[in-house]
Design an enzyme around this catalytic site. Sequence first.
Site, PDB file in Angstrom:
ATOM      1  CB  SER A 149      42.093  37.912  44.992  1.00 49.68           C
ATOM      2  OG  SER A 149      40.965  38.357  45.718  1.00 49.68           O
ATOM      3  CE1 TYR A 169      38.518  34.601  42.184  1.00 50.80           C
ATOM      4  CE2 TYR A 169      38.687  35.539  44.383  1.00 50.80           C
ATOM      5  CZ  TYR A 169      38.858  35.649  43.017  1.00 50.80           C
ATOM      6  OH  TYR A 169      39.383  36.812  42.480  1.00 50.80           O
TER       7      TYR A 169
END
Length: 161
Positions: A14, A27
Site C-alpha cells: 500500500s 495497518y
Amino acid sequence: MMASNKGHVVTVASLAGLAGVNKLVDYCASKFAAVGFDESLKLELMVNGYNGVNTTAICPYYINTGMFDGVRSKLIPILSPEYVASEAVDGILLNKQMVILPGFCRLLIILKLILPLKGGYMMYKACGGHMTMEDFKGRPVQNGTNGHIKKEMMAAQTPNV
C-alpha cells in the site's frame, strides 16, 4: 523459482507502506513490513545471482472496495479496483520493481524522504492526509458472509482472563 531461476513474486502492499497515516498505525506497520519484505527479497535474490526471479511491490492509495468506506481524500483520488488491477498487471509484465498508484504519488514520497519531519507534516496537512480517516466507517460486519463474524459472536467465544 530459484531452482529454475525464473519467476515473479508480487507483494501487495500500500502507499501506507511508504508513508505513515494517522489512525492507521497498525495497518501502516503491516504495509511497511510488506515493502521491507519485498526490498529484502530483491537483495537476497541479487546477492545470490537469481537474476531471473523478479519481484514487484504494489503500493496503491485507498481502493474503493468497501474496506475503507467513509475515507475522504482532498488531493489524491480514491482508486477503482479495476484501475489498480490493470496497473498492477502492467507493472508485473514490465518487471517494474514497484508500482505506486496513482503515479504522481512518487513525487510525494520523494518529498517526504527529502523534507525534515516538520516539512513532511506540513505537506501531509496541505494534502489533507490528516483528515482522510475522520469519517471512516469500513466494511460493515456481516454474519457468516465473506469470512466475517459478528463482534458479539467473537466476544462470546473469548474466555475471560
